[in-house]
Design a protein around this motif. Structure first.
Motif, short mmCIF file in Angstrom:
data_model
loop_
_atom_site.label_atom_id
_atom_site.label_comp_id
_atom_site.label_asym_id
_atom_site.label_seq_id
_atom_site.Cartn_x
_atom_site.Cartn_y
_atom_site.Cartn_z
N VAL A 203 0.85 -1.19 0.00
CA VAL A 203 0.00 0.00 0.00
C VAL A 203 0.88 1.25 0.00
CG1 VAL A 203 -1.79 1.26 1.24
CG2 VAL A 203 -1.74 -1.23 1.33
N ARG A 204 0.51 2.18 -0.86
CA ARG A 204 1.15 3.50 -0.89
C ARG A 204 0.05 4.55 -0.90
NH1 ARG A 204 4.71 3.41 -5.97
NH2 ARG A 204 3.69 5.41 -6.09
N GLU A 205 0.30 5.68 -0.33
CA GLU A 205 -0.66 6.77 -0.37
C GLU A 205 -0.24 7.73 -1.49
OE1 GLU A 205 -2.87 9.83 2.69
OE2 GLU A 205 -1.52 8.28 3.45
N VAL A 206 -1.17 8.00 -2.41
CA VAL A 206 -0.89 8.86 -3.55
C VAL A 206 -1.91 9.99 -3.58
CG1 VAL A 206 0.18 7.04 -4.92
CG2 VAL A 206 -2.26 7.40 -5.09
N GLU A 207 -1.58 11.03 -4.34
CA GLU A 207 -2.45 12.20 -4.41
C GLU A 207 -3.66 11.99 -5.31
OE1 GLU A 207 -2.40 15.02 -2.66
OE2 GLU A 207 -0.81 14.05 -1.52
N ALA A 208 -3.46 11.25 -6.42
CA ALA A 208 -4.56 11.05 -7.37
C ALA A 208 -4.48 9.64 -7.94
CB ALA A 208 -4.46 12.06 -8.51
N PRO A 209 -5.63 9.02 -8.23
CA PRO A 209 -5.60 7.67 -8.82
C PRO A 209 -5.15 7.74 -10.28
CG PRO A 209 -7.85 8.47 -8.66
CD PRO A 209 -6.99 9.49 -7.99
N LEU A 210 -4.51 6.67 -10.73
CA LEU A 210 -4.08 6.55 -12.12
C LEU A 210 -5.11 5.75 -12.91
CD1 LEU A 210 -0.32 5.62 -11.59
CD2 LEU A 210 -1.29 7.87 -11.99
#
Length: 88
Positions: free
Chosen positions: A56-63
């Motif tokens: 799991v990683r936290e990202v700003e926007a989904p790809l």
């Protein structure tokens, strides 16, 4: 808003039905599949249940699917800088 980027690293073969149900609820069905969910408590709880199986990683926007695939695709082609002498 941030999102969880969840990738299934280990297979769920042989695991209890409850664990497989959590993976299914997250939308993970096969190894190396990546899904994006909002960073909310209910998704954090599901991730905690299967923490040994996922990355799991936290990202700003989904790809998009195409962006995830392009990210995983290696560079096309290769070249040989110097030939290695062969032993006879």
């Amino acid at each position: 808003m941030s999102y969880f980027r969840i990738t299934l690293q280990r297979s769920a073969i042989g695991l209890p039905e409850r664990t497989r149900g959590v993976l299914s609820a997250l939308g993970l069905h096969r190894r190396m599949q990546t899904v994006f969910h909002p960073a909310e408590p209910q998704f954090a709880g599901m991730i905690f249940k299967v923490k040994e199986l996922v990355r799991v990683r936290e990202v700003e926007a989904p790809l998009t699917k195409q962006q995830v695939k392009a990210e995983r695709t290696p560079d096309a082609g290769f070249y040989v800088e110097k030939a290695v002498p062969r032993m006879q």
